[in-house]
Motif scaffolding. Structure first.
Motif, PDB file in Angstrom:
ATOM      1  N   PHE A   5      63.419  86.941 -44.954  1.00 27.60           N
ATOM      2  CA  PHE A   5      62.419  87.628 -44.155  1.00 27.60           C
ATOM      3  C   PHE A   5      63.033  88.828 -43.426  1.00 27.60           C
ATOM      4  N   ALA A   6      64.219  88.650 -42.869  1.00 26.56           N
ATOM      5  CA  ALA A   6      64.901  89.743 -42.168  1.00 26.56           C
ATOM      6  C   ALA A   6      65.224  90.877 -43.135  1.00 26.56           C
ATOM      7  N   LEU A   7      65.640  90.542 -44.341  1.00 19.10           N
ATOM      8  CA  LEU A   7      65.940  91.559 -45.348  1.00 19.10           C
ATOM      9  C   LEU A   7      64.663  92.317 -45.730  1.00 19.10           C
ATOM     10  N   ALA A   8      63.573  91.587 -45.929  1.00 15.38           N
ATOM     11  CA  ALA A   8      62.306  92.225 -46.283  1.00 15.38           C
ATOM     12  C   ALA A   8      61.836  93.139 -45.147  1.00 15.38           C
ATOM     13  N   LEU A   9      61.969  92.688 -43.910  1.00 19.23           N
ATOM     14  CA  LEU A   9      61.582  93.496 -42.751  1.00 19.23           C
ATOM     15  C   LEU A   9      62.434  94.764 -42.672  1.00 19.23           C
ATOM     16  N   ALA A  10      63.734  94.623 -42.893  1.00 15.37           N
ATOM     17  CA  ALA A  10      64.627  95.789 -42.863  1.00 15.37           C
ATOM     18  C   ALA A  10      64.251  96.792 -43.949  1.00 15.37           C
ATOM     19  N   LEU A  11      63.932  96.308 -45.143  1.00 16.29           N
ATOM     20  CA  LEU A  11      63.526  97.199 -46.237  1.00 16.29           C
ATOM     21  C   LEU A  11      62.214  97.916 -45.890  1.00 16.29           C
ATOM     22  N   CYS A  12      61.278  97.212 -45.282  1.00 23.82           N
ATOM     23  CA  CYS A  12      60.010  97.838 -44.869  1.00 23.82           C
ATOM     24  C   CYS A  12      60.261  98.941 -43.844  1.00 23.82           C
ATOM     25  N   LEU A  13      61.130  98.681 -42.898  1.00 22.90           N
ATOM     26  CA  LEU A  13      61.453  99.686 -41.885  1.00 22.90           C
ATOM     27  C   LEU A  13      62.112 100.906 -42.509  1.00 22.90           C
ATOM     28  N   LEU A  14      63.037 100.676 -43.443  1.00 28.86           N
ATOM     29  CA  LEU A  14      63.689 101.798 -44.118  1.00 28.86           C
ATOM     30  C   LEU A  14      62.685 102.629 -44.900  1.00 28.86           C
ATOM     31  N   CYS A  15      61.763 101.966 -45.584  1.00 27.86           N
ATOM     32  CA  CYS A  15      60.750 102.704 -46.347  1.00 27.86           C
ATOM     33  C   CYS A  15      59.852 103.521 -45.425  1.00 27.86           C
ATOM     34  N   SER A  16      59.463 102.947 -44.283  1.00 27.48           N
ATOM     35  CA  SER A  16      58.592 103.695 -43.373  1.00 27.48           C
ATOM     36  C   SER A  16      59.310 104.893 -42.777  1.00 27.48           C
ATOM     37  N   VAL A  17      60.606 104.775 -42.502  1.00 24.09           N
ATOM     38  CA  VAL A  17      61.385 105.911 -41.998  1.00 24.09           C
ATOM     39  C   VAL A  17      61.492 106.980 -43.077  1.00 24.09           C
ATOM     40  N   ALA A  18      61.737 106.567 -44.315  1.00 25.41           N
ATOM     41  CA  ALA A  18      61.841 107.535 -45.416  1.00 25.41           C
ATOM     42  C   ALA A  18      60.526 108.278 -45.613  1.00 25.41           C
ATOM     43  N   LEU A  19      59.402 107.576 -45.515  1.00 24.35           N
ATOM     44  CA  LEU A  19      58.105 108.242 -45.667  1.00 24.35           C
ATOM     45  C   LEU A  19      57.817 109.173 -44.500  1.00 24.35           C
ATOM     46  N   ALA A  20      58.206 108.781 -43.311  1.00 21.56           N
ATOM     47  CA  ALA A  20      57.955 109.606 -42.127  1.00 21.56           C
ATOM     48  C   ALA A  20      58.759 110.894 -42.162  1.00 21.56           C
ATOM     49  N   GLU A  21      59.902 110.875 -42.824  1.00 21.35           N
ATOM     50  CA  GLU A  21      60.757 112.055 -42.861  1.00 21.35           C
ATOM     51  C   GLU A  21      60.486 112.952 -44.068  1.00 21.35           C
ATOM     52  N   GLU A  22      59.501 112.605 -44.874  1.00 12.47           N
ATOM     53  CA  GLU A  22      59.190 113.401 -46.049  1.00 12.47           C
ATOM     54  C   GLU A  22      58.720 114.787 -45.622  1.00 12.47           C
ATOM     55  N   THR A  23      59.272 115.808 -46.240  1.00  9.17           N
ATOM     56  CA  THR A  23      58.923 117.186 -45.904  1.00  9.17           C
ATOM     57  C   THR A  23      57.555 117.521 -46.478  1.00  9.17           C
ATOM     58  N   PRO A  24      56.648 118.052 -45.654  1.00 11.70           N
ATOM     59  CA  PRO A  24      55.347 118.464 -46.183  1.00 11.70           C
ATOM     60  C   PRO A  24      55.526 119.584 -47.206  1.00 11.70           C
ATOM     61  N   ALA A  25      54.606 119.644 -48.149  1.00 16.38           N
ATOM     62  CA  ALA A  25      54.689 120.652 -49.202  1.00 16.38           C
ATOM     63  C   ALA A  25      53.371 121.407 -49.310  1.00 16.38           C
ATOM     64  N   LEU A  26      53.467 122.725 -49.454  1.00 10.66           N
ATOM     65  CA  LEU A  26      52.315 123.583 -49.694  1.00 10.66           C
ATOM     66  C   LEU A  26      52.478 124.190 -51.078  1.00 10.66           C
ATOM     67  N   SER A  27      51.366 124.380 -51.763  1.00 12.67           N
ATOM     68  CA  SER A  27      51.442 124.938 -53.112  1.00 12.67           C
ATOM     69  C   SER A  27      50.274 125.878 -53.373  1.00 12.67           C
ATOM     70  N   TRP A  28      50.580 127.021 -53.923  1.00 12.93           N
ATOM     71  CA  TRP A  28      49.577 128.019 -54.284  1.00 12.93           C
ATOM     72  C   TRP A  28      48.633 127.451 -55.338  1.00 12.93           C
ATOM     73  N   SER A  29      49.135 126.564 -56.186  1.00 12.87           N
ATOM     74  CA  SER A  29      48.292 125.985 -57.236  1.00 12.87           C
ATOM     75  C   SER A  29      47.197 125.088 -56.661  1.00 12.87           C
ATOM     76  N   ASN A  30      47.310 124.669 -55.404  1.00 10.73           N
ATOM     77  CA  ASN A  30      46.277 123.852 -54.776  1.00 10.73           C
ATOM     78  C   ASN A  30      45.158 124.686 -54.163  1.00 10.73           C
ATOM     79  N   ILE A  31      45.321 126.004 -54.157  1.00 13.93           N
ATOM     80  CA  ILE A  31      44.305 126.892 -53.586  1.00 13.93           C
ATOM     81  C   ILE A  31      43.302 127.247 -54.689  1.00 13.93           C
ATOM     82  N   PRO A  32      42.008 127.008 -54.462  1.00 21.75           N
ATOM     83  CA  PRO A  32      41.003 127.308 -55.490  1.00 21.75           C
ATOM     84  C   PRO A  32      41.026 128.788 -55.897  1.00 21.75           C
ATOM     85  N   GLU A  33      40.747 129.034 -57.170  1.00 22.84           N
ATOM     86  CA  GLU A  33      40.757 130.403 -57.693  1.00 22.84           C
ATOM     87  C   GLU A  33      39.755 131.303 -56.981  1.00 22.84           C
TER      88      GLU A  33
END
Length: 170
Positions: A5-33
């Motif tokens: 359980f402690a290992l699973a909890l630690a893995l969940c915390l690591l995943c949430s930190v990794a997701l929180a630190e993800e750099t936002p991305a902008l893309s010209w291809s997402n802008i309608p023509e």
């Protein structure tokens, strides 16, 4: 079982930190023509650097940069007819990118990493403007500044399109 359980909890915390630190991305291809068609791509070039292109709405014609009182002077300026909304592009020689960003942060600006069309950039939120810094190398940055910071809802969307359009010319 407690160790599992402690290992699973630690893995969940690591995943949430990794997701929180993800750099936002902008893309010209997402802008309608249809939106892209309501403006034109402009470009800025520096010697021995890739040419950078960016979108400017059709209702913001170019203004002679020498008429703008700013130090340093912008390389390009675009403005609505009433002067209420502006886009300024600066080519800045800095001592180092890190020192420049530290000075901006120390002046109370909110900085965030953002990826724009595969370019690692820094978004800047200041009292009077929002912008994006595009590092060209450690001593040259392009700074895209949109004023005012707080306009109407349409202006917020336009700023998003402008920032999403910044890319290396093909």
């Amino acid at each position: 079982m407690k160790k599992l359980f402690a290992l699973a909890l630690a893995l969940c915390l690591l995943c949430s930190v990794a997701l929180a630190e993800e750099t936002p991305a902008l893309s010209w291809s997402n802008i309608p023509e249809e939106v892209q068609a309501n403006g034109a791509l402009q470009q800025i070039a520096a010697p021995d650097m890739p040419v950078i292109v960016y979108w400017v709405p059709a209702n913001m014609p170019a203004v002679d940069p020498s008429t703008v009182q700013a130090d340093p002077a912008p390389a390009a300026v675009f403005m609505t007819e009433d002067g209420q909304y502006t886009i300024s592009v600066f080519a800045l020689n800095v001592t180092s990118l890190q020192e420049y960003l530290t000075a901006l942060d120390g002046a109370g600006n909110k900085l965030n990493n953002v990826s724009i069309n595969g370019i690692d950039c820094v978004s800047v939120e200041a009292d009077a403007y929002e912008g994006v810094i595009v590092p060209m190398n450690d001593t040259l940055v392009l700074s895209f500044v949109c004023t005012p910071k707080d306009g109407d809802e349409d202006w917020d969307q336009v700023k998003g399109v402008i920032f999403s359009s910044i890319q290396v010319a093909q």
